[in-house]
Scaffold this motif. Structure first.
Motif, mmCIF file in Angstrom:
data_model
loop_
_atom_site.group_PDB
_atom_site.id
_atom_site.type_symbol
_atom_site.label_atom_id
_atom_site.label_comp_id
_atom_site.label_asym_id
_atom_site.label_seq_id
_atom_site.Cartn_x
_atom_site.Cartn_y
_atom_site.Cartn_z
ATOM 1 N N MET A 33 12.565 -12.868 2.101
ATOM 2 C CA MET A 33 11.923 -14.120 2.515
ATOM 3 C C MET A 33 12.972 -15.161 2.895
ATOM 4 O O MET A 33 12.850 -15.861 3.906
ATOM 5 C CB MET A 33 11.051 -14.662 1.391
ATOM 6 N N SER A 34 14.004 -15.285 2.066
ATOM 7 C CA SER A 34 15.064 -16.256 2.354
ATOM 8 C C SER A 34 15.711 -15.979 3.699
ATOM 9 O O SER A 34 15.959 -16.893 4.491
ATOM 10 C CB SER A 34 16.130 -16.214 1.247
ATOM 11 N N ALA A 35 15.979 -14.697 3.958
ATOM 12 C CA ALA A 35 16.604 -14.328 5.228
ATOM 13 C C ALA A 35 15.693 -14.645 6.404
ATOM 14 O O ALA A 35 16.149 -15.107 7.457
ATOM 15 C CB ALA A 35 16.968 -12.844 5.210
ATOM 16 N N ALA A 36 14.399 -14.410 6.230
ATOM 17 C CA ALA A 36 13.451 -14.691 7.309
ATOM 18 C C ALA A 36 13.402 -16.178 7.643
ATOM 19 O O ALA A 36 13.055 -16.556 8.768
ATOM 20 C CB ALA A 36 12.059 -14.198 6.918
ATOM 21 N N ALA A 37 13.767 -17.022 6.689
ATOM 22 C CA ALA A 37 13.665 -18.477 6.877
ATOM 23 C C ALA A 37 14.971 -19.111 7.330
ATOM 24 O O ALA A 37 15.077 -20.340 7.351
ATOM 25 C CB ALA A 37 13.206 -19.130 5.575
ATOM 26 N N ASP A 38 15.964 -18.305 7.713
ATOM 27 C CA ASP A 38 17.273 -18.873 8.065
ATOM 28 C C ASP A 38 17.203 -19.890 9.203
ATOM 29 O O ASP A 38 17.940 -20.861 9.227
ATOM 30 C CB ASP A 38 18.239 -17.747 8.454
ATOM 31 N N ASP A 39 16.331 -19.632 10.173
ATOM 32 C CA ASP A 39 16.171 -20.558 11.299
ATOM 33 C C ASP A 39 14.946 -21.436 11.012
ATOM 34 O O ASP A 39 13.809 -20.977 11.132
ATOM 35 C CB ASP A 39 15.966 -19.773 12.591
ATOM 36 N N PRO A 40 15.149 -22.708 10.619
ATOM 37 C CA PRO A 40 13.999 -23.551 10.238
ATOM 38 C C PRO A 40 12.935 -23.654 11.317
ATOM 39 O O PRO A 40 11.748 -23.748 11.017
ATOM 40 C CB PRO A 40 14.648 -24.912 9.958
ATOM 41 N N ALA A 41 13.343 -23.608 12.584
ATOM 42 C CA ALA A 41 12.378 -23.775 13.672
ATOM 43 C C ALA A 41 11.406 -22.608 13.764
ATOM 44 O O ALA A 41 10.296 -22.759 14.270
ATOM 45 C CB ALA A 41 13.109 -23.941 15.000
ATOM 46 N N LYS A 42 11.809 -21.431 13.283
ATOM 47 C CA LYS A 42 10.948 -20.249 13.352
ATOM 48 C C LYS A 42 10.618 -19.698 11.970
ATOM 49 O O LYS A 42 10.125 -18.573 11.835
ATOM 50 C CB LYS A 42 11.622 -19.158 14.194
ATOM 51 N N ALA A 43 10.900 -20.486 10.936
ATOM 52 C CA ALA A 43 10.748 -19.992 9.567
ATOM 53 C C ALA A 43 9.324 -19.559 9.261
ATOM 54 O O ALA A 43 9.100 -18.493 8.678
ATOM 55 C CB ALA A 43 11.201 -21.063 8.572
ATOM 56 N N ALA A 44 8.346 -20.367 9.643
ATOM 57 C CA ALA A 44 6.963 -20.054 9.278
ATOM 58 C C ALA A 44 6.531 -18.721 9.875
ATOM 59 O O ALA A 44 5.939 -17.881 9.194
ATOM 60 C CB ALA A 44 6.031 -21.166 9.744
ATOM 61 N N ALA A 45 6.825 -18.501 11.157
ATOM 62 C CA ALA A 45 6.422 -17.264 11.815
ATOM 63 C C ALA A 45 7.129 -16.065 11.205
ATOM 64 O O ALA A 45 6.521 -15.019 10.952
ATOM 65 C CB ALA A 45 6.732 -17.344 13.319
ATOM 66 N N ARG A 46 8.440 -16.191 10.973
ATOM 67 C CA ARG A 46 9.204 -15.053 10.462
ATOM 68 C C ARG A 46 8.854 -14.750 9.010
ATOM 69 O O ARG A 46 8.770 -13.584 8.616
ATOM 70 C CB ARG A 46 10.695 -15.340 10.623
ATOM 71 N N VAL A 47 8.677 -15.780 8.203
ATOM 72 C CA VAL A 47 8.292 -15.546 6.808
ATOM 73 C C VAL A 47 6.902 -14.923 6.733
ATOM 74 O O VAL A 47 6.641 -14.027 5.924
ATOM 75 C CB VAL A 47 8.354 -16.857 5.996
ATOM 76 N N SER A 48 5.991 -15.379 7.587
ATOM 77 C CA SER A 48 4.652 -14.795 7.624
ATOM 78 C C SER A 48 4.712 -13.304 7.926
ATOM 79 O O SER A 48 4.049 -12.490 7.271
ATOM 80 C CB SER A 48 3.792 -15.495 8.679
ATOM 81 N N ALA A 49 5.509 -12.937 8.927
ATOM 82 C CA ALA A 49 5.610 -11.530 9.305
ATOM 83 C C ALA A 49 6.240 -10.702 8.192
ATOM 84 O O ALA A 49 5.746 -9.628 7.833
ATOM 85 C CB ALA A 49 6.423 -11.397 10.594
ATOM 86 N N ALA A 50 7.338 -11.216 7.627
ATOM 87 C CA ALA A 50 8.019 -10.479 6.564
ATOM 88 C C ALA A 50 7.126 -10.347 5.336
ATOM 89 O O ALA A 50 7.068 -9.286 4.699
ATOM 90 C CB ALA A 50 9.323 -11.190 6.198
ATOM 91 N N ALA A 51 6.431 -11.412 4.983
ATOM 92 C CA ALA A 51 5.541 -11.378 3.828
ATOM 93 C C ALA A 51 4.411 -10.386 4.044
ATOM 94 O O ALA A 51 4.009 -9.671 3.110
ATOM 95 C CB ALA A 51 4.972 -12.766 3.560
ATOM 96 N N THR A 52 3.890 -10.317 5.263
ATOM 97 C CA THR A 52 2.810 -9.381 5.561
ATOM 98 C C THR A 52 3.258 -7.945 5.310
ATOM 99 O O THR A 52 2.556 -7.158 4.665
ATOM 100 C CB THR A 52 2.345 -9.554 7.017
ATOM 101 N N ILE A 53 4.454 -7.587 5.804
ATOM 102 C CA ILE A 53 4.974 -6.233 5.589
ATOM 103 C C ILE A 53 5.151 -5.968 4.101
ATOM 104 O O ILE A 53 4.727 -4.928 3.577
ATOM 105 C CB ILE A 53 6.316 -6.054 6.331
ATOM 106 N N GLY A 54 5.769 -6.914 3.406
ATOM 107 C CA GLY A 54 6.061 -6.722 1.988
ATOM 108 C C GLY A 54 4.823 -6.601 1.136
ATOM 109 O O GLY A 54 4.722 -5.707 0.276
ATOM 110 N N TYR A 55 3.836 -7.476 1.367
ATOM 111 C CA TYR A 55 2.649 -7.463 0.516
ATOM 112 C C TYR A 55 1.738 -6.278 0.805
ATOM 113 O O TYR A 55 1.096 -5.746 -0.103
ATOM 114 C CB TYR A 55 1.875 -8.773 0.658
#
Length: 407
Positions: free
Chosen positions: A333-355
């Motif tokens: 999750m932390s890695a997905a949020a490295d770019d603040p401008a795209k954090a929400a989209a990337r964290v959403s995608a990563a969280a979806t795979i993980g969960y």
């Protein structure tokens, strides 16, 4: 535009997200701790209990999968409020359906609301937690996940207390549902509006289609899938332990039910301790090195569990398994949020795979175990842990030139 937060506003925001993680864990343990009483009250067999569990699991996966679209529509702040209200009502309906109405369909409806609300919330609360981590400039996401674990402990304790004092499932469920609903409103009032979470003021909000395009953009990036492998391996390891470690200890190692429960407790404590205290190690040695060491630890722990010739080594294996599985998900999750401008989209995608891996993995393991045995099935987790380590390079922090230029 996101406005600068005062110190007081930031502290309230952080406390609110801690509380949301805790409430999610609390809701899960509230339902899980009363399954035996629900079975008796509804006069259903184990197969029917399995169908109830399936309803909650399917609803959770639907919630997780649709969370990016929901967040694009409502924003994370309002979305978290709505989802907490949904699963708070769901917890109450489970109780009322069990004892007041004696209705299996009502319990299923409650479980569907519980699963869908929690699934959606899982993604949104991680989006908020990664934003807090970015603002603090140090690794704190594992602590948020430790609060989720604390919520499950408190929920299990409350369930045990309810049983001890003779409170039925209805009284317990309605009480905990009310607690969650009150917490939802209080937390909502302390979470700021943020452009990055797609929830600015209405007059500043872009069209929904544009927000949806942003929310789905991460699925077109190879790094999302590489991080997904890291999180998938560790999510399988965590979910597999939660569902199968106790049974493997009790039956396949012949140690009995009490030892099975104790081994699962050892796993959970080890994982929670590393989540609470592991952040400084990540800041000192870096995500990639820590993830690789933990992947080796997880693979070694699971191998030891499979091959352990005696019960003491089973407990050592459970501890190593918990340590190894502890940080893969939050660091992804932390890695997905490295770019603040795209954090929400990337964290959403990563969280979806993980969960989805976390929820869907254990049933898959159960299906395989019916054919080759549980301990042999756990070799799948060893392979996935190794893959997680091999793909850990994807968690390398982004360079400045790899981030979206600020406007």
């Amino acid at each position: 535009m996101d406005s600068a937060l005062t110190r007081s506003q930031f502290v309230r925001w952080r406390a609110a997200i801690f509380a949301i993680f805790l409430a999610s864990g609390l809701s899960i343990a509230t339902w899980a701790s009363r399954v035996p009483d629900i079975k008796i009250a509804l006069d259903i067999d184990k197969a029917q209990v399995g169908l109830l569990l399936l309803a909650a699991g399917i609803a959770s996966i639907i919630g997780i999968s649709t969370s990016p679209a929901m967040m694009a529509r409502t924003g994370a702040r309002r979305g978290m409020l709505v989802m907490m209200l949904i699963f708070g009502v769901g917890v109450a309906l489970i109780g009322l359906g069990t004892n007041v109405f004696g209705s299996v369909p009502m319990v299923i409806l409650g479980l569907a609301m519980f699963g869908y609300g929690n699934g959606n919330l899982d993604v949104m609360m991680n989006v908020e937690a990664t934003a807090i981590e970015q603002q603090m400039g140090k690794t704190i996401l594992p602590v948020f996940h430790a609060f989720f674990s604390l919520g499950t402990v408190l929920g299990a304790g409350a369930g045990a207390l309810a049983v001890a004092i003779g409170a039925d499932v209805a009284a317990h469920g309605v009480t905990m549902g009310a607690v969650i609903i009150i917490a939802a409103v209080v937390c909502y009032l302390n979470v700021p509006n943020r452009d990055a979470a797609l929830d600015p003021e209405p007059q500043e909000k872009p069209h929904w289609r544009e927000r949806m395009h942003v929310a789905m953009s991460a699925w077109r990036e190879p790094r999302t899938y590489a991080l997904g492998v890291v999180m998938l391996g560790m999510s399988f390891a965590e979910g597999g332990a939660n569902d199968w470690l106790a049974l493997g200890t009790a039956e396949d190692h012949g140690a009995g039910p009490a030892a099975g429960a104790a081994a699962l407790a050892v796993f959970s404590v080890a994982m929670t301790v590393v989540r609470v205290f592991g952040g400084p190690l990540v800041d000192r040695f870096g995500r990639v090195l820590v993830l690789r060491i933990l992947a080796v630890t997880a693979a070694g722990g699971i191998l030891l569990f499979i091959l352990a010739p005696n019960t003491p080594l089973v407990f050592v294996a459970a501890a190593l398994w918990g340590i190894g599985a502890s940080l893969g998900f939050p660091l992804g999750m932390s890695a997905a949020a490295d770019d603040p401008a795209k954090a929400a989209a990337r964290v959403s995608a990563a969280a979806t795979i993980g969960y989805i891996a976390f929820l869907g993995g254990p049933p898959v393991l159960g299906f395989i175990a019916n054919h080759v045995g549980l301990l042999n099935t756990l070799y799948v987790l060893v392979v996935l842990a190794v893959l997680s380590g091999l793909f850990s390079g994807a968690a390398r922090p982004l360079r400045q030139d790899e981030m979206t230029p600020s406007r």
